[in-house]
Write an enzyme that holds these catalytic residues in place. Structure first.
Site, PDB file in Angstrom:
ATOM      1  N   GLY A 159       0.838  -1.198   0.000  1.00  0.00           N
ATOM      2  CA  GLY A 159       0.000   0.000   0.000  1.00  0.00           C
ATOM      3  C   GLY A 159       0.866   1.239   0.000  1.00  0.00           C
TER       4      GLY A 159
ATOM      5  N   GLN B  12       2.954  10.130   1.126  1.00  0.00           N
ATOM      6  CA  GLN B  12       4.260   9.462   1.131  1.00  0.00           C
ATOM      7  C   GLN B  12       5.103   9.791  -0.093  1.00  0.00           C
ATOM      8  OE1 GLN B  12       2.411   5.405   2.071  1.00  0.00           O
ATOM      9  NE2 GLN B  12       4.359   5.302   3.132  1.00  0.00           N
TER      10      GLN B  12
ATOM     11  N   CYS C  70       6.002   0.135   7.115  1.00  0.00           N
ATOM     12  CA  CYS C  70       5.614   1.289   6.295  1.00  0.00           C
ATOM     13  C   CYS C  70       6.811   1.729   5.458  1.00  0.00           C
ATOM     14  CB  CYS C  70       5.175   2.418   7.228  1.00  0.00           C
ATOM     15  SG  CYS C  70       4.635   3.899   6.378  1.00  0.00           S
ATOM     16  N   LEU C  71       6.573   2.028   4.186  1.00  0.00           N
ATOM     17  CA  LEU C  71       7.666   2.446   3.307  1.00  0.00           C
ATOM     18  C   LEU C  71       8.304   3.753   3.791  1.00  0.00           C
ATOM     19  CD1 LEU C  71       6.117   1.611  -0.198  1.00  0.00           C
ATOM     20  CD2 LEU C  71       7.934   0.361   0.985  1.00  0.00           C
TER      21      LEU C  71
ATOM     22  N   HIS D 262      -4.503   1.412   7.439  1.00  0.00           N
ATOM     23  CA  HIS D 262      -3.158   1.994   7.550  1.00  0.00           C
ATOM     24  C   HIS D 262      -2.998   3.159   6.566  1.00  0.00           C
ATOM     25  CE1 HIS D 262       1.421   1.486   7.830  1.00  0.00           C
ATOM     26  NE2 HIS D 262       1.274   2.265   6.775  1.00  0.00           N
ATOM     27  N   GLU D 263      -3.447   2.941   5.310  1.00  0.00           N
ATOM     28  CA  GLU D 263      -3.264   3.981   4.279  1.00  0.00           C
ATOM     29  C   GLU D 263      -4.176   5.189   4.515  1.00  0.00           C
ATOM     30  OE1 GLU D 263      -0.664   3.671   2.667  1.00  0.00           O
ATOM     31  OE2 GLU D 263      -0.356   1.531   2.970  1.00  0.00           O
TER      32      GLU D 263
ATOM     33  N   HIS E 233      -2.718   7.523   6.921  1.00  0.00           N
ATOM     34  CA  HIS E 233      -1.720   8.425   6.319  1.00  0.00           C
ATOM     35  C   HIS E 233      -2.375   9.721   5.839  1.00  0.00           C
ATOM     36  CE1 HIS E 233       2.181   6.481   6.157  1.00  0.00           C
ATOM     37  NE2 HIS E 233       1.673   5.348   5.712  1.00  0.00           N
TER      38      HIS E 233
HETATM   39 CO    CO Z   1       2.529   3.482   5.627  1.00  0.00          CO
END
Ligand code: CO
Length: 160
Positions: A45, A50, A88-89, A130-131, A134
């Site tokens: 995701g 991000q 998480c990236l 989660h997304e 963000h």
């Molecule tokens: Co993330």
């Protein structure tokens, strides 16, 4: 591939804006670039903040392939929550346990402009939660019960 912004960049802490011009070419291009970036980074995701855009767009890699959700909203949540490990990236190398609703209902627009509603269970539900966090400036480290791997260098915000 787009550059992925990492913690503690302030962009990750801003609330993202609703996309008004869903049918614009730039938005379509952006969703395509986000999908490419997610796949190349081995993510499941990715949210627009991000990659430096505070817009309400997320991309998810599902069993049926990658999808982009524009202005996604959770309209229903299961009472039951489940503990699971997340990464998480934007927080490379950090993993932690987070409690999430087991099942959610999502209302969203697709890049073609259609509005849809669907139920997401299990991991799919977790990734979407989660997304969407963000998009509201929330990171999994704000909600984690326990960091299982890695460490957070700067703890910019401790929520109690
Ligand atoms: Co993330």
């Amino acid at each position: 591939m787009l550059k992925i912004i990492t913690y503690p960049n302030k962009i990750l802490r801003q609330k993202s804006k609703i996309v008004e011009n869903i049918n614009d070419k730039e938005i379509k291009l952006l969703t395509r670039e986000m999908i490419k970036t997610m796949l190349k980074s081995d993510g499941i995701g990715l949210a627009a903040p991000q990659i430096g855009k505070n817009l309400r767009i997320i991309v998810i890699n599902t069993e049926d392939g990658p999808i982009a959700l524009i202005n996604p909203k959770i309209t229903k949540k299961s009472l039951f929550k489940e503990l699971g490990e997340e990464g998480c990236l934007s927080l490379p190398g950090v993993f932690g346990l987070v409690k999430r609703h087991k099942k959610i209902r999502v209302k969203t627009c697709l890049p073609d402009g259609r509005e849809i509603c669907f139920d997401a269970p299990g991991l799919f539900a977790r990734v979407i939660q989660h997304e969407i966090d963000h998009l509201d400036g929330i990171l999994f480290i704000d909600k984690t019960q326990k960091i299982t791997k890695g460490e957070i260098k700067i703890w910019d915000k401790i929520k109690k």
